[in-house]
Design a protein around this motif. Structure first.
Motif, PDB file in Angstrom:
ATOM      1  N   LEU A   1       0.831  -1.211   0.000  1.00 59.98           N
ATOM      2  CA  LEU A   1       0.000   0.000   0.000  1.00 59.98           C
ATOM      3  C   LEU A   1       0.865   1.260   0.000  1.00 59.98           C
ATOM      4  CD1 LEU A   1      -2.675  -1.289   2.524  1.00 59.98           C
ATOM      5  CD2 LEU A   1      -3.185  -0.583   0.186  1.00 59.98           C
ATOM      6  N   ILE A   2       1.981   1.221   0.725  1.00 56.17           N
ATOM      7  CA  ILE A   2       2.894   2.374   0.721  1.00 56.17           C
ATOM      8  C   ILE A   2       3.361   2.623  -0.711  1.00 56.17           C
ATOM      9  CG2 ILE A   2       5.204   3.183   1.419  1.00 56.17           C
ATOM     10  CD1 ILE A   2       4.777   1.643   4.082  1.00 56.17           C
ATOM     11  N   GLN A   3       3.805   1.562  -1.369  1.00 47.69           N
ATOM     12  CA  GLN A   3       4.315   1.690  -2.741  1.00 47.69           C
ATOM     13  C   GLN A   3       3.222   2.184  -3.698  1.00 47.69           C
ATOM     14  OE1 GLN A   3       6.428  -1.832  -3.945  1.00 47.69           O
ATOM     15  NE2 GLN A   3       6.549  -1.120  -6.063  1.00 47.69           N
TER      16      GLN A   3
ATOM     17  N   GLN B   1       8.669   4.464  14.201  1.00 44.04           N
ATOM     18  CA  GLN B   1       9.652   5.532  13.911  1.00 44.04           C
ATOM     19  C   GLN B   1      10.567   5.197  12.729  1.00 44.04           C
ATOM     20  OE1 GLN B   1       9.505   8.642  15.186  1.00 44.04           O
ATOM     21  NE2 GLN B   1       7.649   7.812  16.112  1.00 44.04           N
ATOM     22  N   MET B   2      10.280   4.101  12.022  1.00 48.03           N
ATOM     23  CA  MET B   2      11.067   3.805  10.815  1.00 48.03           C
ATOM     24  C   MET B   2      10.462   4.569   9.638  1.00 48.03           C
ATOM     25  SD  MET B   2      11.903   0.111   9.108  1.00 48.03           S
ATOM     26  CE  MET B   2      12.974  -0.589  10.288  1.00 48.03           C
ATOM     27  N   ASP B   3      11.286   4.988   8.695  1.00 50.86           N
ATOM     28  CA  ASP B   3      10.801   5.707   7.520  1.00 50.86           C
ATOM     29  C   ASP B   3       9.895   4.773   6.683  1.00 50.86           C
ATOM     30  OD1 ASP B   3      11.646   8.289   5.674  1.00 50.86           O
ATOM     31  OD2 ASP B   3      11.099   6.510   4.496  1.00 50.86           O
ATOM     32  N   LEU B   4       8.723   5.283   6.273  1.00 51.86           N
ATOM     33  CA  LEU B   4       7.770   4.432   5.549  1.00 51.86           C
ATOM     34  C   LEU B   4       8.357   3.859   4.256  1.00 51.86           C
ATOM     35  CD1 LEU B   4       4.239   6.139   5.794  1.00 51.86           C
ATOM     36  CD2 LEU B   4       5.367   4.553   7.342  1.00 51.86           C
ATOM     37  N   GLY B   5       9.180   4.670   3.583  1.00 54.80           N
ATOM     38  CA  GLY B   5       9.801   4.197   2.342  1.00 54.80           C
ATOM     39  C   GLY B   5      10.736   3.025   2.623  1.00 54.80           C
ATOM     40  N   GLU B   6      11.408   3.089   3.749  1.00 55.68           N
ATOM     41  CA  GLU B   6      12.316   1.991   4.103  1.00 55.68           C
ATOM     42  C   GLU B   6      11.528   0.759   4.554  1.00 55.68           C
ATOM     43  OE1 GLU B   6      15.187   3.954   6.626  1.00 55.68           O
ATOM     44  OE2 GLU B   6      16.414   4.391   4.854  1.00 55.68           O
ATOM     45  N   VAL B   7      10.383   0.989   5.202  1.00 51.64           N
ATOM     46  CA  VAL B   7       9.507  -0.146   5.560  1.00 51.64           C
ATOM     47  C   VAL B   7       9.103  -0.895   4.282  1.00 51.64           C
ATOM     48  CG1 VAL B   7       7.234  -0.781   6.496  1.00 51.64           C
ATOM     49  CG2 VAL B   7       8.604   0.964   7.649  1.00 51.64           C
ATOM     50  N   ALA B   8       8.805  -0.117   3.242  1.00 54.83           N
ATOM     51  CA  ALA B   8       8.340  -0.723   1.978  1.00 54.83           C
ATOM     52  C   ALA B   8       9.485  -1.137   1.063  1.00 54.83           C
ATOM     53  CB  ALA B   8       7.421   0.259   1.249  1.00 54.83           C
ATOM     54  N   GLY B   9      10.706  -0.768   1.424  1.00 49.64           N
ATOM     55  CA  GLY B   9      11.863  -1.120   0.593  1.00 49.64           C
ATOM     56  C   GLY B   9      11.970  -0.292  -0.672  1.00 49.64           C
ATOM     57  N   ILE B  10      11.482   0.964  -0.625  1.00 52.02           N
ATOM     58  CA  ILE B  10      11.534   1.798  -1.836  1.00 52.02           C
ATOM     59  C   ILE B  10      12.344   3.088  -1.619  1.00 52.02           C
ATOM     60  CG2 ILE B  10       9.393   0.909  -2.873  1.00 52.02           C
ATOM     61  CD1 ILE B  10       7.943   3.404  -1.709  1.00 52.02           C
ATOM     62  N   GLY B  11      13.170   3.132  -0.583  1.00 48.96           N
ATOM     63  CA  GLY B  11      13.960   4.344  -0.320  1.00 48.96           C
ATOM     64  C   GLY B  11      13.201   5.315   0.548  1.00 48.96           C
ATOM     65  N   LYS B  12      13.932   6.298   1.111  1.00 50.20           N
ATOM     66  CA  LYS B  12      13.339   7.203   2.115  1.00 50.20           C
ATOM     67  C   LYS B  12      12.195   8.062   1.563  1.00 50.20           C
ATOM     68  CE  LYS B  12      16.399   7.829   5.899  1.00 50.20           C
ATOM     69  NZ  LYS B  12      16.900   8.641   6.913  1.00 50.20           N
ATOM     70  N   LEU B  13      11.159   8.234   2.376  1.00 51.28           N
ATOM     71  CA  LEU B  13      10.047   9.130   2.021  1.00 51.28           C
ATOM     72  C   LEU B  13       9.934  10.285   3.013  1.00 51.28           C
ATOM     73  CD1 LEU B  13       7.287   6.470   1.177  1.00 51.28           C
ATOM     74  CD2 LEU B  13       8.567   7.877  -0.450  1.00 51.28           C
ATOM     75  N   ASP B  14      10.749  10.244   4.077  1.00 47.84           N
ATOM     76  CA  ASP B  14      10.706  11.255   5.133  1.00 47.84           C
ATOM     77  C   ASP B  14       9.354  11.311   5.846  1.00 47.84           C
ATOM     78  OD1 ASP B  14      13.362  11.967   4.798  1.00 47.84           O
ATOM     79  OD2 ASP B  14      12.871  13.332   3.144  1.00 47.84           O
ATOM     80  N   ILE B  15       8.733  10.172   5.992  1.00 49.72           N
ATOM     81  CA  ILE B  15       7.517  10.041   6.818  1.00 49.72           C
ATOM     82  C   ILE B  15       7.781   8.864   7.746  1.00 49.72           C
ATOM     83  CG2 ILE B  15       4.992   9.751   6.846  1.00 49.72           C
ATOM     84  CD1 ILE B  15       5.137  10.216   3.734  1.00 49.72           C
ATOM     85  N   LEU B  16       7.619   9.098   9.059  1.00 49.24           N
ATOM     86  CA  LEU B  16       7.949   8.031  10.015  1.00 49.24           C
ATOM     87  C   LEU B  16       6.708   7.253  10.451  1.00 49.24           C
ATOM     88  CD1 LEU B  16      10.545   9.879  12.302  1.00 49.24           C
ATOM     89  CD2 LEU B  16      10.946   8.567  10.189  1.00 49.24           C
ATOM     90  N   ALA B  17       6.841   5.940  10.554  1.00 46.99           N
ATOM     91  CA  ALA B  17       5.739   5.107  11.046  1.00 46.99           C
ATOM     92  C   ALA B  17       5.451   5.480  12.495  1.00 46.99           C
ATOM     93  CB  ALA B  17       6.116   3.632  10.950  1.00 46.99           C
ATOM     94  N   THR B  18       4.149   5.588  12.811  1.00 51.46           N
ATOM     95  CA  THR B  18       3.752   6.001  14.156  1.00 51.46           C
ATOM     96  C   THR B  18       2.805   4.976  14.764  1.00 51.46           C
ATOM     97  OG1 THR B  18       2.654   7.745  15.419  1.00 51.46           O
ATOM     98  CG2 THR B  18       1.798   7.351  13.227  1.00 51.46           C
TER      99      THR B  18
END
Ligand SMILES: NC(=O)C1=CN([C@@H]2O[C@H](COP(=O)(O)OP(=O)(O)OC[C@H]3O[C@@H](n4cnc5c(N)ncnc54)[C@H](OP(=O)(O)O)[C@@H]3O)[C@@H](O)[C@H]2O)C=CC1
Ligand SMILES: O=C(O)C1=N[C@H](C(=O)O)C[C@H](O)C1
Length: 271
Positions: A18-20, A43-60
């Motif tokens: 869904l992030i992607q 607190q992990m970057d959502l882009g990194e959670v999805a494996g698509i590089g940083k999005l500068d939005i942190l999981a909360t």
């Protein structure tokens, strides 16, 4: 206009897709993602959670942080979904629910939530499966009263509910078309001396194995021939893209209870 979406359960199998999908979808802006309190992804970057590089939005894990979104998308668990419904009602936020496994009473509660905020419930957000529901209606109307109807579904080893939400909806569509009560005519698996098949039943069979993404078949079988209507998903991005379509559509709706058939205009399609 851009629709701001937040993803609940963003570290899950669907959550990562869904992030992607949100990042790729035109007209959608991903603004937040939620994980369970204490999750390793907090607190992990959502882009990194999805494996698509940083999005500068942190999981909360703070659901109040999702108030920046217009629409929340929930692919989590039954318990978590009900917490999210409560919050969406209080904050009048539109909610797309992809989570499955609800019983009749829980579905009634979700429908009732639609009186306070726009709610869309879809056990399967792919275009193909929703078209399949329509094909089942046509087929059941044409030959359902004299054929043996069986529904088969296969999913990955991690799936927690059975039969799948999609299989249950397939059964519901067929039962409604034939004027049967699914609670009375459903047969879930067979074992031992079962006696001959009762023609009024709708059978369900489930396979859980490996990494199967999602396969569904409805059999309409007579003596001498049978019709099989099958859908196979080959990537979860299909469900994720459908969820984005649902979110965009729902963002423009008043309070109410909706499904994917509304989004795709299939309710008014002449057959
Ligand atoms: N409608 C459709 O088209 C589809 C529906 N589904 C349905 O979506 C649901 C999720 O499936 P899937 O992604 O495979 O499952 P996963 O278990 O991979 O993902 C569920 C996620 O929800 C998280 N979660 C649980 N409780 C909370 C909470 N209170 N707050 C935030 N996050 C929470 C879990 O976190 P944690 O791991 O920390 O518990 C997990 O990351 C299932 O019901 C499935 O049947 C799946 C595919 C398509
Ligand atoms: O858990 C899954 O993976 C899926 N669940 C949905 C369901 O229960 O119908 C939809 C899809 O088939 C994948």
């Amino acid at each position: 206009m851009t629709v701001k979406v937040a993803i609940l359960g963003c570290s899950g199998r669907m959550g990562r897709n869904l992030i992607q999908a949100a990042v790729q979808a035109p007209g959608i802006e991903l603004v937040a993602g939620a994980v369970r309190a204490g999750s390793a992804f907090e607190q992990m970057d959502l882009g990194e959670v999805a494996g698509i590089g940083k999005l500068d939005i942190l999981a909360t894990s703070d659901i109040d942080a999702l108030a920046v979104a217009d629409v929340l998308i929930d692919f989590t668990s039954i318990e978590a979904t009900f917490e999210h419904i409560q919050w969406c009602k209080q904050h009048n936020k539109a909610l797309v629910i992809g989570t499955t496994g609800f019983d009749d009473e829980q579905v009634a509660q979700i429908k009732a939530a639609g009186e306070q905020t726009p709610v869309l419930l879809a056990p399967n957000t792919s275009v193909g499966v929703n078209l399949l529901f329509k094909l089942l209606e046509i087929t059941a109307r044409a030959i359902g009263d004299y054929t043996d109807i069986e529904i088969f579904e296969a999913h990955h080893r991690f799936k927690k509910d059975a039969p799948s939400g999609t299989a249950m909806k397939m059964g519901q569509v067929i039962a409604d078309t034939l004027g049967r009560d699914l609670n009375e005519c459903a047969v879930y698996g067979r074992e031992g001396i079962t006696d001959e098949r009762d023609p009024n039943t709708i059978g369900f069979a489930t396979v859980r194995a490996g990494d199967i993404i999602g396969e569904h078949t409805a059999f309409f079988a007579d003596l001498g021939e049978r019709l099989e209507i099958t859908h196979k998903a080959t990537t979860r991005m299909t469900f994720a893209n459908g969820a984005m379509r649902a979110a965009t559509w729902l963002s423009a709706q008043p309070n109410g209870f909706y499904d994917m058939q509304d989004v795709l205009g299939l309710k008014t399609l002449e057959i």
